[in-house]
Design an enzyme around this catalytic site. Structure first.
Site, short mmCIF file in Angstrom:
data_model
loop_
_atom_site.label_atom_id
_atom_site.label_comp_id
_atom_site.label_asym_id
_atom_site.label_seq_id
_atom_site.Cartn_x
_atom_site.Cartn_y
_atom_site.Cartn_z
N CYS A 21 -21.50 27.48 -43.91
CA CYS A 21 -22.24 28.38 -44.81
C CYS A 21 -21.85 29.84 -44.54
CB CYS A 21 -23.74 28.18 -44.66
SG CYS A 21 -24.48 29.03 -43.26
N GLU A 35 -23.19 25.24 -36.32
CA GLU A 35 -22.20 26.20 -35.82
C GLU A 35 -22.87 27.30 -35.02
OE1 GLU A 35 -22.78 25.05 -38.82
OE2 GLU A 35 -21.09 25.31 -40.18
N CYS A 69 -28.17 26.37 -38.27
CA CYS A 69 -27.02 25.52 -38.52
C CYS A 69 -26.34 25.11 -37.21
CB CYS A 69 -25.99 26.24 -39.38
SG CYS A 69 -26.52 26.55 -41.06
N ASN A 116 -27.45 20.94 -36.24
CA ASN A 116 -28.42 21.71 -37.03
C ASN A 116 -29.84 21.30 -36.63
OD1 ASN A 116 -27.66 19.26 -38.30
ND2 ASN A 116 -28.33 19.95 -40.32
N ILE A 117 -30.72 22.29 -36.69
CA ILE A 117 -32.11 22.11 -36.26
C ILE A 117 -33.02 22.65 -37.36
CG2 ILE A 117 -33.81 22.65 -34.48
CD1 ILE A 117 -31.35 23.26 -32.61
N GLU A 118 -33.68 21.76 -38.05
CA GLU A 118 -34.50 22.18 -39.20
C GLU A 118 -35.95 22.47 -38.79
OE1 GLU A 118 -33.75 19.18 -42.21
OE2 GLU A 118 -31.76 20.03 -42.56
N CYS A 144 -23.12 31.40 -41.22
CA CYS A 144 -22.34 30.96 -40.05
C CYS A 144 -20.98 31.64 -40.02
CB CYS A 144 -22.20 29.45 -40.03
SG CYS A 144 -23.75 28.64 -39.58
#
Ligand code: THU
Length: 140
Positions: free
Chosen positions: A92, A57, A55, A44-46, A95
């Protein structure tokens, strides 16, 4: 013979190391096996603006699709707060929808927290039943 589920779990766990999570501190990793045998990993990359967050996935699946690989067999997903992996980290809704675009009824989802502790689910039966997919667009 090598156990592909264990291998995907291992790669998903390793992918959590790259998670960029300065806001949630919740690390997620994914490893997706394509029908051609290749494996793509993702984390995941915020983002400071929060909503652009991607996310794990989707990172994995977008890496594959961006290289022309669009057919998949199974995905392993792990995640948890502060590096403590949850027993099971469920994907989620966004995804699930993205994954549904590229997989068929045999697609499997592997959820767990170690190479020796995971459950294999049938995606459209256990995780995403009653989904809306491209098949619905062509129904009369
Ligand atoms: N996250 C994922 O990477 N995959 C999921 O399916 C659930 C949530 C990430 C998004 C965000 O960076 C963090 O977990 C907390 O929601």
């Amino acid at each position: 013979m090598e156990n592909i589920n264990k291998k995907l779990m291992k790669l998903a766990i390793e992918a959590t190391e790259f998670a960029y999570v300065p806001y949630s501190n919740f690390r997620v990793g994914a490893a997706i096996l394509a029908k051609n045998g290749k494996i793509y990993t993702g984390c995941n990359i915020e983002n400071a603006s929060y909503t652009p967050t991607n996310c794990a996935e989707r990172t994995a699946i977008f890496k594959a699709v961006s290289e022309g690989v669009t057919e998949f067999k199974k995905i392993a997903i792990v995640g948890g707060p502060n590096g403590n992996l949850l027993e099971s980290c469920s994907p989620c809704g966004v995804c699930r929808q993205v994954i549904a675009e590229f997989v068929d009824k045999d697609f499997e989802m592997i959820l767990g927290n170690s190479e020796d502790n995971y459950t294999v689910y049938k995606f459209f039966v256990d995780i995403f039943p009653f989904s809306f997919t491209k098949d619905d667009l062509n129904k009369k």
